[in-house]
Design a protein around this motif. Structure first.
Motif, PDB file in Angstrom:
ATOM      1  N   ARG A 165       0.923  -1.218  -0.039  1.00  0.00           N
ATOM      2  CA  ARG A 165      -0.033   0.170  -0.101  1.00  0.00           C
ATOM      3  C   ARG A 165       0.928   1.108   0.140  1.00  0.00           C
ATOM      4  NH1 ARG A 165      -5.089   1.112   1.759  1.00  0.00           N
ATOM      5  NH2 ARG A 165      -5.585   3.647   1.692  1.00  0.00           N
ATOM      6  N   ASP A 166       0.654   2.203  -1.232  1.00  0.00           N
ATOM      7  CA  ASP A 166       1.661   3.109  -1.318  1.00  0.00           C
ATOM      8  C   ASP A 166       3.220   2.876  -0.864  1.00  0.00           C
ATOM      9  OD1 ASP A 166      -0.531   4.840  -1.634  1.00  0.00           O
ATOM     10  OD2 ASP A 166      -0.637   5.232   0.719  1.00  0.00           O
ATOM     11  N   GLY A 167       3.506   1.778  -1.547  1.00  0.00           N
ATOM     12  CA  GLY A 167       4.850   1.237  -1.523  1.00  0.00           C
ATOM     13  C   GLY A 167       5.333   0.511  -0.194  1.00  0.00           C
ATOM     14  N   GLN A 168       4.356   0.549   0.755  1.00  0.00           N
ATOM     15  CA  GLN A 168       4.821  -0.184   1.965  1.00  0.00           C
ATOM     16  C   GLN A 168       4.260  -1.552   2.006  1.00  0.00           C
ATOM     17  OE1 GLN A 168       3.061   1.613   5.433  1.00  0.00           O
ATOM     18  NE2 GLN A 168       4.396   0.953   6.790  1.00  0.00           N
ATOM     19  N   ARG A 169       4.907  -2.568   2.447  1.00  0.00           N
ATOM     20  CA  ARG A 169       4.695  -4.043   2.501  1.00  0.00           C
ATOM     21  C   ARG A 169       3.534  -4.083   3.581  1.00  0.00           C
ATOM     22  NH1 ARG A 169       7.223  -9.154   1.938  1.00  0.00           N
ATOM     23  NH2 ARG A 169       5.782 -10.485   2.249  1.00  0.00           N
ATOM     24  N   LEU A 170       2.482  -4.847   3.337  1.00  0.00           N
ATOM     25  CA  LEU A 170       1.460  -5.066   4.225  1.00  0.00           C
ATOM     26  C   LEU A 170       1.743  -6.687   4.571  1.00  0.00           C
ATOM     27  CD1 LEU A 170      -1.583  -3.704   2.522  1.00  0.00           C
ATOM     28  CD2 LEU A 170       0.066  -2.556   4.241  1.00  0.00           C
ATOM     29  N   TYR A 171       1.489  -7.140   5.867  1.00  0.00           N
ATOM     30  CA  TYR A 171       1.634  -8.264   6.216  1.00  0.00           C
ATOM     31  C   TYR A 171       0.538  -8.999   6.523  1.00  0.00           C
ATOM     32  CZ  TYR A 171       6.529  -6.891   6.200  1.00  0.00           C
ATOM     33  OH  TYR A 171       7.479  -6.415   5.920  1.00  0.00           O
ATOM     34  N   GLY A 172       0.493 -10.428   6.591  1.00  0.00           N
ATOM     35  CA  GLY A 172      -0.599 -11.214   6.664  1.00  0.00           C
ATOM     36  C   GLY A 172      -1.223 -11.929   5.779  1.00  0.00           C
ATOM     37  N   ALA A 173      -1.920 -12.903   5.741  1.00  0.00           N
ATOM     38  CA  ALA A 173      -2.356 -13.869   4.640  1.00  0.00           C
ATOM     39  C   ALA A 173      -3.940 -14.191   4.726  1.00  0.00           C
ATOM     40  CB  ALA A 173      -1.702 -15.180   4.730  1.00  0.00           C
ATOM     41  N   GLY A 174      -4.597 -14.379   3.533  1.00  0.00           N
ATOM     42  CA  GLY A 174      -5.868 -14.754   3.659  1.00  0.00           C
ATOM     43  C   GLY A 174      -6.750 -13.453   2.808  1.00  0.00           C
ATOM     44  N   ALA A 175      -6.322 -12.851   2.368  1.00  0.00           N
ATOM     45  CA  ALA A 175      -6.943 -11.649   1.287  1.00  0.00           C
ATOM     46  C   ALA A 175      -7.060 -12.099  -0.146  1.00  0.00           C
ATOM     47  CB  ALA A 175      -6.100 -10.431   1.536  1.00  0.00           C
ATOM     48  N   LEU A 176      -6.207 -13.084  -0.760  1.00  0.00           N
ATOM     49  CA  LEU A 176      -5.964 -13.185  -2.000  1.00  0.00           C
ATOM     50  C   LEU A 176      -7.178 -14.159  -2.455  1.00  0.00           C
ATOM     51  CD1 LEU A 176      -4.217 -13.225  -4.771  1.00  0.00           C
ATOM     52  CD2 LEU A 176      -3.197 -15.391  -3.760  1.00  0.00           C
ATOM     53  N   GLU A 177      -7.671 -13.610  -3.664  1.00  0.00           N
ATOM     54  CA  GLU A 177      -8.922 -14.133  -4.639  1.00  0.00           C
ATOM     55  C   GLU A 177      -8.586 -14.217  -6.029  1.00  0.00           C
ATOM     56  OE1 GLU A 177     -12.560 -12.534  -3.508  1.00  0.00           O
ATOM     57  OE2 GLU A 177     -11.984 -12.122  -1.304  1.00  0.00           O
ATOM     58  N   PRO A 178      -7.657 -14.847  -6.666  1.00  0.00           N
ATOM     59  CA  PRO A 178      -7.387 -14.866  -7.848  1.00  0.00           C
ATOM     60  C   PRO A 178      -8.452 -15.407  -8.802  1.00  0.00           C
ATOM     61  CG  PRO A 178      -6.308 -16.896  -7.119  1.00  0.00           C
ATOM     62  CD  PRO A 178      -6.954 -16.164  -5.805  1.00  0.00           C
ATOM     63  N   THR A 179      -8.834 -14.737  -9.938  1.00  0.00           N
ATOM     64  CA  THR A 179      -9.848 -15.270 -10.865  1.00  0.00           C
ATOM     65  C   THR A 179      -9.496 -15.007 -12.063  1.00  0.00           C
ATOM     66  OG1 THR A 179     -10.742 -12.908 -11.073  1.00  0.00           O
ATOM     67  CG2 THR A 179     -11.568 -14.421  -9.216  1.00  0.00           C
ATOM     68  N   SER A 180      -9.808 -15.795 -13.060  1.00  0.00           N
ATOM     69  CA  SER A 180      -9.726 -15.744 -14.481  1.00  0.00           C
ATOM     70  C   SER A 180     -10.926 -16.513 -15.351  1.00  0.00           C
ATOM     71  CB  SER A 180      -8.324 -16.418 -14.924  1.00  0.00           C
ATOM     72  OG  SER A 180      -8.170 -16.595 -16.296  1.00  0.00           O
ATOM     73  N   GLU A 181     -11.194 -15.834 -16.457  1.00  0.00           N
ATOM     74  CA  GLU A 181     -12.114 -16.493 -17.416  1.00  0.00           C
ATOM     75  C   GLU A 181     -11.266 -16.971 -18.643  1.00  0.00           C
ATOM     76  OE1 GLU A 181     -14.797 -13.297 -18.302  1.00  0.00           O
ATOM     77  OE2 GLU A 181     -15.837 -13.247 -16.283  1.00  0.00           O
ATOM     78  N   SER A 182      -9.994 -17.031 -18.755  1.00  0.00           N
ATOM     79  CA  SER A 182      -9.428 -17.429 -19.863  1.00  0.00           C
ATOM     80  C   SER A 182      -9.549 -18.851 -19.795  1.00  0.00           C
ATOM     81  CB  SER A 182      -7.927 -16.947 -19.851  1.00  0.00           C
ATOM     82  OG  SER A 182      -7.102 -17.702 -20.716  1.00  0.00           O
ATOM     83  N   GLU A 183      -9.581 -19.350 -21.169  1.00  0.00           N
ATOM     84  CA  GLU A 183      -9.644 -20.992 -21.670  1.00  0.00           C
ATOM     85  C   GLU A 183      -8.453 -21.424 -21.139  1.00  0.00           C
ATOM     86  OE1 GLU A 183     -10.898 -21.639 -25.331  1.00  0.00           O
ATOM     87  OE2 GLU A 183     -13.335 -20.848 -24.857  1.00  0.00           O
ATOM     88  N   GLY A 184      -7.457 -20.725 -21.164  1.00  0.00           N
ATOM     89  CA  GLY A 184      -5.969 -20.964 -20.814  1.00  0.00           C
ATOM     90  C   GLY A 184      -5.619 -21.530 -19.659  1.00  0.00           C
ATOM     91  N   VAL A 185      -6.443 -21.215 -18.639  1.00  0.00           N
ATOM     92  CA  VAL A 185      -6.345 -21.541 -17.193  1.00  0.00           C
ATOM     93  C   VAL A 185      -7.477 -22.665 -16.874  1.00  0.00           C
ATOM     94  CG1 VAL A 185      -6.432 -20.773 -14.931  1.00  0.00           C
ATOM     95  CG2 VAL A 185      -5.522 -19.180 -16.768  1.00  0.00           C
ATOM     96  N   SER A 186      -6.758 -23.821 -16.632  1.00  0.00           N
ATOM     97  CA  SER A 186      -7.627 -24.892 -16.334  1.00  0.00           C
ATOM     98  C   SER A 186      -7.938 -25.169 -14.833  1.00  0.00           C
ATOM     99  CB  SER A 186      -7.013 -26.330 -16.890  1.00  0.00           C
ATOM    100  OG  SER A 186      -5.875 -26.703 -16.216  1.00  0.00           O
ATOM    101  N   ASP A 187      -7.132 -24.446 -14.062  1.00  0.00           N
ATOM    102  CA  ASP A 187      -7.406 -24.750 -12.750  1.00  0.00           C
ATOM    103  C   ASP A 187      -6.475 -23.434 -11.845  1.00  0.00           C
ATOM    104  OD1 ASP A 187      -8.311 -25.364 -10.242  1.00  0.00           O
ATOM    105  OD2 ASP A 187      -7.321 -27.379 -10.138  1.00  0.00           O
ATOM    106  N   LEU A 188      -7.290 -22.954 -10.837  1.00  0.00           N
ATOM    107  CA  LEU A 188      -6.705 -21.598 -10.270  1.00  0.00           C
ATOM    108  C   LEU A 188      -7.139 -21.652  -8.831  1.00  0.00           C
ATOM    109  CD1 LEU A 188      -5.071 -19.090 -10.773  1.00  0.00           C
ATOM    110  CD2 LEU A 188      -7.131 -17.978 -11.422  1.00  0.00           C
ATOM    111  N   TRP A 189      -6.345 -21.304  -7.931  1.00  0.00           N
ATOM    112  CA  TRP A 189      -6.524 -21.238  -6.795  1.00  0.00           C
ATOM    113  C   TRP A 189      -5.628 -20.670  -5.604  1.00  0.00           C
ATOM    114  CZ3 TRP A 189      -4.531 -25.690  -8.655  1.00  0.00           C
ATOM    115  CH2 TRP A 189      -3.623 -26.256  -7.913  1.00  0.00           C
ATOM    116  N   SER A 190      -6.253 -20.118  -4.538  1.00  0.00           N
ATOM    117  CA  SER A 190      -5.185 -19.321  -3.523  1.00  0.00           C
ATOM    118  C   SER A 190      -4.926 -20.290  -2.361  1.00  0.00           C
ATOM    119  CB  SER A 190      -5.758 -18.220  -3.016  1.00  0.00           C
ATOM    120  OG  SER A 190      -6.875 -18.129  -2.367  1.00  0.00           O
TER     121      SER A 190
END
Length: 408
Positions: A202-227
């Motif tokens: 955030r504004d160049g400063q590192r943030l810590y912790g885990a659990g925020a990630l939600e990757p998504t894709s509608e591409s046919e080139g991605v058969s599986d995607l998860w966090s």
């Protein structure tokens, strides 16, 4: 509190006014010193993994790890450096609602860290918390009488940027020889699986912790995607992608979301195996190692421009004998002057290097410790290999975070 006694062997003389004031100041000073000595020395720690050491965090050093990324969950520990402090009835609170929520807390009667040498026997407040909203909040400690003891202000922020790092090079922990950071268009082998760490900023400063990630894709080139939360025994935000087979030449956009908001898009370039120009092996330095240290070799596939094609799973052999399994990592036991030839191959290409060791095991940077624990580079003497040993390492990895509820 230990009372202060002023021992006198002879009856005291009547002091002058100045001497009386000086004596009073001395008595007050000694009393305050004794009072301070028996007061709680409350300290904080959290379970957030801020150091990439290939093990779960077990820091108990009176340091929290803010700013925290919005949407992360972690554990806060509150303990007392004074000896034999009973924290029964003590409580962790927040001064404002909605920033960090306390989902559960209990008192652990055991030592904060059984392996330390501090002789501290403090109870521990163990609180499971969630970074629920942006803003600043004070984590406050109250004793069993409801009196305020100590507070620390922390901040929670929604990220506005991220850095993507490939998991394989992170295991070597040598950015000069095996850089982990990838650009906005990383190459992935068609049909292959690759894992990346997402670092939040955030504004160049590192943030810590885990659990925020939600990757998504509608591409046919991605058969599986998860966090996921764990790779290489590191509790962070990880993304694993499997590219669709026979889709070479395809651009597969993936939106990197945090708490539902798109922070940026990564355009993965899918490549067929024909794009691979050569293979490389990069091993941890053997200099200064001792017998039985556990070391790692990373295999990579590169194109004609020396750009890595991630998601390649290699076959391995040691002194010509095929090693079971496929992956981009080979772990071996260092044995000085016992030279062997280690080789990785893929789709008709082969690369070799000499190592000092005669036994090892194939592994993958897509594995978490649930899949088969990767040994910590911080503890090269740790055992490895085989399902029973992997299970033992899993138990050891969790040991610093295990807690026993009062009365359980």
């Amino acid at each position: 509190m230990i009372p202060v006694e002023l021992a006198m062997s002879t009856p005291p003389r009547t002091p002058s006014a100045s001497r009386a004031r000086a004596g009073a100041r001395t008595l007050v000073g000694l009393s305050l010193l004794a009072l301070t000595a028996c007061q709680p020395k409350v300290r904080y720690a959290d379970s957030v993994d801020v150091k990439f050491d290939l093990r779960l965090s077990d820091r108990f050093d009176d340091r929290l790890s803010p700013p925290y990324v919005l949407g992360s969950s972690f554990t806060v520990y509150v303990y007392d450096r004074a000896e034999r402090t009973d924290l029964n009835g003590w409580e962790l609170r927040t001064n404002v609602p909605g920033v960090i929520t306390i989902d559960d807390q209990f008192i652990d009667e055991e030592d904060i860290n059984e392996d330390d040498n501090s002789n501290t026997r403090s109870d521990v407040i163990v609180a499971d918390v969630f970074a629920a909203g942006e803003g600043s909040v004070v984590l406050e400690v109250y004793d069993d009488a409801g009196a305020y003891v100590r507070g620390i202000e922390v901040e929670v922020l929604q990220p506005d940027d991220f850095t993507l790092r490939a998991a394989g090079p992170l295991f070597l922990r040598d950015e000069d020889r095996a850089p982990s950071e990838v650009d906005a268009s990383p190459q992935v082998l068609s049909g292959g699986t690759a894992t990346f760490e997402v670092e939040w900023y955030r504004d160049g400063q590192r943030l810590y912790g885990a659990g925020a990630l939600e990757p998504t894709s509608e591409s046919e080139g991605v058969s599986d995607l998860w966090s996921r939360r764990n790779v290489l025994s590191e509790d962070r935000d990880w993304m694993t992608l499997t590219a669709t087979p026979a889709m070479g030449g395809t651009i597969a956009p993936v939106d990197i979301r945090a708490n539902g908001e798109v922070i940026g898009t990564v355009e993965f370039e899918l490549e067929d195996s024909e794009t691979i120009d050569h293979l490389t092996l990069t091993g941890q330095s053997e200099s200064g190692r001792e017998d039985d240290d556990k070391l790692v070799v990373l295999a990579q596939a590169l194109d004609a421009d020396d750009e890595t094609i991630w998601g390649t799973a290699f076959d391995w052999d040691l002194n010509g004998a095929t090693e079971p399994g496929e992956g981009d990592l080979f772990r071996y036991k260092f044995e000085r002057s016992k030279w062997s030839t280690l080789a990785a191959s893929f789709d008709g290409q082969r690369v070799e290097m000499d190592i000092q060791g005669v036994e090892g095991v194939v592994d993958s940077s897509n594995n978490s410790f649930e899949d088969g624990c990767l040994c910590s580079a911080e503890d090269p003497k740790a055992p490895w290999g085989g399902s029973s040993l992997a299970l033992g390492l899993l138990v050891l990895a969790y040991a610093p975070l295990r807690r026993r509820r009062r009365g359980a």
